[in-house]
Design a protein around this motif. Sequence first.
Motif, PDB file in Angstrom:
ATOM      1  N   ARG A  53       1.420  -1.517  -0.350  1.00  5.33           N
ATOM      2  CA  ARG A  53       0.091  -0.136   0.365  1.00  5.33           C
ATOM      3  C   ARG A  53       1.077   1.603  -0.357  1.00  5.33           C
ATOM      4  N   ARG A 200      -3.778   2.651   5.876  1.00  5.47           N
ATOM      5  CA  ARG A 200      -3.979   1.087   5.581  1.00  5.47           C
ATOM      6  C   ARG A 200      -6.071   2.832   5.207  1.00  5.47           C
ATOM      7  N   GLN A 201      -6.466   2.599   5.935  1.00  5.47           N
ATOM      8  CA  GLN A 201      -7.958   3.516   5.595  1.00  5.47           C
ATOM      9  C   GLN A 201      -7.940   3.544   4.444  1.00  5.47           C
ATOM     10  N   SER A 203      -8.239   4.116  -0.066  1.00  3.42           N
ATOM     11  CA  SER A 203      -8.246   2.965  -0.984  1.00  3.42           C
ATOM     12  C   SER A 203      -6.816   2.895  -1.803  1.00  3.42           C
ATOM     13  N   PRO A 204      -6.060   1.899  -2.198  1.00  3.99           N
ATOM     14  CA  PRO A 204      -5.094   2.481  -3.401  1.00  3.99           C
ATOM     15  C   PRO A 204      -5.644   3.726  -3.971  1.00  3.99           C
ATOM     16  N   GLN A 205      -6.900   3.339  -5.364  1.00  4.26           N
ATOM     17  CA  GLN A 205      -7.080   4.237  -6.234  1.00  4.26           C
ATOM     18  C   GLN A 205      -6.879   5.200  -5.447  1.00  4.26           C
ATOM     19  N   GLY A 206      -7.847   5.160  -3.883  1.00  6.64           N
ATOM     20  CA  GLY A 206      -7.873   7.103  -3.853  1.00  6.64           C
ATOM     21  C   GLY A 206      -6.102   7.590  -3.251  1.00  6.64           C
TER      22      GLY A 206
END
Length: 294
Positions: A53, A200-201, A203-206
Amino acid sequence: MTESRDQVVRYAVEDGFATLTLDSPHNRNAISSALVTQLLEGFERAAGDAAVRGVVLTHTGNTFCAGADLKEAVDADPAAAADIRTQWMVRLLRTVLELPKPVVARVDGHVRAGGMGLLAACDIAVAGRGSSFALTEARLGLAPFVISLTLLPKLTARAADRYFLTGAKFDADTAERIGLITLAADDPAAATAGLLAELRQGSPQGLAESKRLTTARVLAEFDRSAEELAQRSGRFFGTPEVIEGMTAFLQRRPPRWAAEPSAPPAEPATAQQTPSPQDSADSADRAAESRSAE
């Protein structure tokens, strides 16, 4: 990235984050061809791993990064060698900025020269309160040319003026106040763990798209100015003031421009007195030992 006795960057993944550890304490994690190559490999590996991440960039020893490795003979011509090292720095900084995952620096030691630019390229930076920072290029007749691309967007304008021009050392609390780091902490490892839990909260895209927003202006400035700054940096090596600054550093005396007003200025160093990369690095080693004792 295969682990070996020649490895100067360690790669590990835990709990969704890759950790890249600068592990060359014998030269204070100086920016060498091996370190640059292995860092770039590590960032590429992290970028291609969907399970990762983000990246934590940290170090062994009492120095995060001391700048260029002057002991490494990359070219017999000092100007050509300076150009090679400058291009390494441009590529490394751009890679950190363009990585579609957050990069978090965890520092617990000294940061100097090119290490300052690398630190500023990271999205988030945590430093232990025993850490110290300095941009001493002006004292040697140089300027922080390429690393200004990442430093100036982070520092307050007044702080940039002060520390670019004076070369004064400052501590982690000051670094937080002027924007160089995100957080000064008594326990940088624990503080970093808390920030990773927050990341970690997302998203990968976000995370990727949010980072594109925060780095867009810096990358645009890279496109506009990196080549010109690299050329200016290369042209300065071998100039009379750089020769004088480096020679004075080796001789453990003030350069002629820093002499007491009542004292006669030292004679300018000649080209024949230009310190070799080996001499400069050995003197830097001694200086680092002195700083560690401060």
